[in-house]
Each structure stands twice: as structure tokens, then as C-alpha cells.
Write an enzyme that holds these catalytic residues in place. Sequence first.
Site, mmCIF file in Angstrom:
data_model
loop_
_atom_site.group_PDB
_atom_site.id
_atom_site.type_symbol
_atom_site.label_atom_id
_atom_site.label_comp_id
_atom_site.label_asym_id
_atom_site.label_seq_id
_atom_site.Cartn_x
_atom_site.Cartn_y
_atom_site.Cartn_z
ATOM 1 C CG ASP A 19 -3.082 -8.036 -0.551
ATOM 2 O OD1 ASP A 19 -4.049 -8.538 0.041
ATOM 3 O OD2 ASP A 19 -2.284 -7.249 -0.005
ATOM 4 C CD GLU A 200 -9.533 -5.202 2.834
ATOM 5 O OE1 GLU A 200 -9.262 -4.044 3.234
ATOM 6 O OE2 GLU A 200 -8.950 -6.222 3.250
ATOM 7 C CG HIS A 264 -6.697 -8.688 -1.874
ATOM 8 N ND1 HIS A 264 -6.655 -7.470 -1.240
ATOM 9 C CD2 HIS A 264 -6.384 -8.438 -3.166
ATOM 10 C CE1 HIS A 264 -6.308 -6.531 -2.116
ATOM 11 N NE2 HIS A 264 -6.145 -7.112 -3.300
ATOM 12 N NE ARG A 297 -1.966 -11.073 4.761
ATOM 13 C CZ ARG A 297 -2.342 -9.819 4.494
ATOM 14 N NH1 ARG A 297 -3.613 -9.554 4.250
ATOM 15 N NH2 ARG A 297 -1.449 -8.841 4.450
#
Length: 318
Positions: A19, A200, A264, A297
Amino acid sequence: MAENKELKYNEPWILQRADPFVCKKDGWYYFTASIPSYDCIALRRSKTLDGLKDAEEVVVWKKHESGIMSKHIWAPELHYLFGKWYIYFAAGEAENIWNIRPYVLECQGDDPINDEWIERGKMQRADDDIFSFEAFSLDATIFENKGKYYYVWAEKVSVGPQISNLYIAEMESGYKLKTVQVLLTTPDYDWERHGFWVNEGPAVIKHDGKIFLTYSASDTGVNYCMGMLTADENSDVLDPLSWKKERYPVLKTNEELEIYGPGHNSFTVDEDGNDVMVYHARKEAEIEGDPLYNPNRHAMLMKLRWNEDGRPVFSYKD
């Protein structure tokens, strides 16, 4: 303009930072992201985009031990608006870890790295809004248009399976909304429904009179991908009909390059003013354990180009 030769694209840039969010102000780049332990918010800064990867990471806030803001500290974003620095993030409760809600920190000075941050609590909805932030809510971002600030976030509704939609509202202050939320997009298509029905992680970039809002869809494994909405900057951005949704994802897994589950994202520019997308992805197709708690990630960079119609081109090719 000259291209930044130091930057390497579409490969791990800052490891184990999901993110990722980058903003640039007064000649400084600032970076924040979800920490794998989900227990704090950290910032780093550098005079160059490339320098962020080795910059010192400073923890500016730690989770509570119990109650609100004590679990799952997710997806912080750093924004300067209404004359102050704010951090927007989502968090759960130790007693109810999935009771995820959006929260706000406010910096008491001009230096977000070293000055004090205070808690403004849960993001406040408009006075006549009875719906927003009553359910699982996260991934807030902010964009400016025509002198007004808009808050975009994901929130779940229960219609059979829980569905994560994106909503928008105008802001009254750094920690309160002015208008009732409006539904922007719901997971309409098959590529938005792998594992979970999800929209999202919104992010906004403006170009040639258009507003492009990217978002992420499906669960956080290899099916994670990016969709996009487009509006004219002169339209009413609080009117859902002002936004056109792409039928297919604009970015998805590329097995040949071993880039899995891209999404994201945020947007910034390099030192020469060229647009750059910051996003996270994995390098392995098979994930050990729950994807949510697997730390691999990584933040990556992508050159963002524009086609002759003024639309963004998301390509893994340099």
C-alpha cells in the site's frame, strides 16, 4: 524532459512495504506504507525519489494496546491540506480485529518527520450522513479539484457476501466530511470478484482536464489487479454519472515478468517532472499462508505514459 536514469522500474524498490504512498512537497519526497507487523506508522523522506529506498524510516505513531486503533494499522497516506499535514489510515481493535475504521492524525508543525502528531480520532462524517464508517472502512485517499478537497474510501456493505465499494464525499476539514457519501463503484465484473468482491485502494491523478481514479480489485493474491474511473475536471465529481468505469482491468499480473497481484497504488513525479506510479506487487505466484499476513508485497515504480487521447498508459515496458 530527461528521464531519471537511477530509477529502476517494475522490480522491488522498497521491500515488504504494501500500500505504498508517495507525496512531494517543498522539494522533499515522503514515503509511507503498511508495515508488515501492522502496528505503527512510519515516514521516510529524501530529496530524490530513488533515495527513498535507503532513507531512514521514522516511526511517528504506534498503535494503542487495546480499543480503537490497536490492530491492523493499514494503508497510511500523508497529505498536506487545509494548511496542515495529515495522515489518514485504517485500524481495527484488539477486541474485534475486523472492526476496521478510518482514522486521522494531525501534525502540530511543518515537519512531518520530527514534529508532534496528535490523534483526531475516527474520520467524521457529514452531520446528515447516517451511513458512512458504520461498517468495515479503509483505504482513504484525498484529491483536490477546483479548490475543493474530496475524500474517497472503501466501505463494505452486506448483501449476501460482504461487498467492498468505493465512496466519495467533499471534505469540510482535515478530519470531517461536508457532504453525504456517494457510491462511485461496486464490484460489477468477474475480475473484481476473485476470492472477495472488492473495490479498494483508490488513487487519483489529473491530466489534460481529466481526473483518473485507479482502484484495486479482488483478493490480495495473484488476482489482485487495478481498475479505473475517469471524470472531467469540470463535471460534478459527486455525481456518479460523471465517472466512466473501465470494463477491464488497466493493470494485472504478468507471469512472464513475475509480477503478481499489482495494486494499491499512488502517483508522484520524478525529479524531471515525469509522472510515476508507485504500486505494490509480489514476486512469487504461490503465497505461503494467508496472503494478508504474508509480508512479501513490495513497493515498485512504473513509468506512467500518456496516449494521444490523454489517457494513462500502464505498461511494464520501459
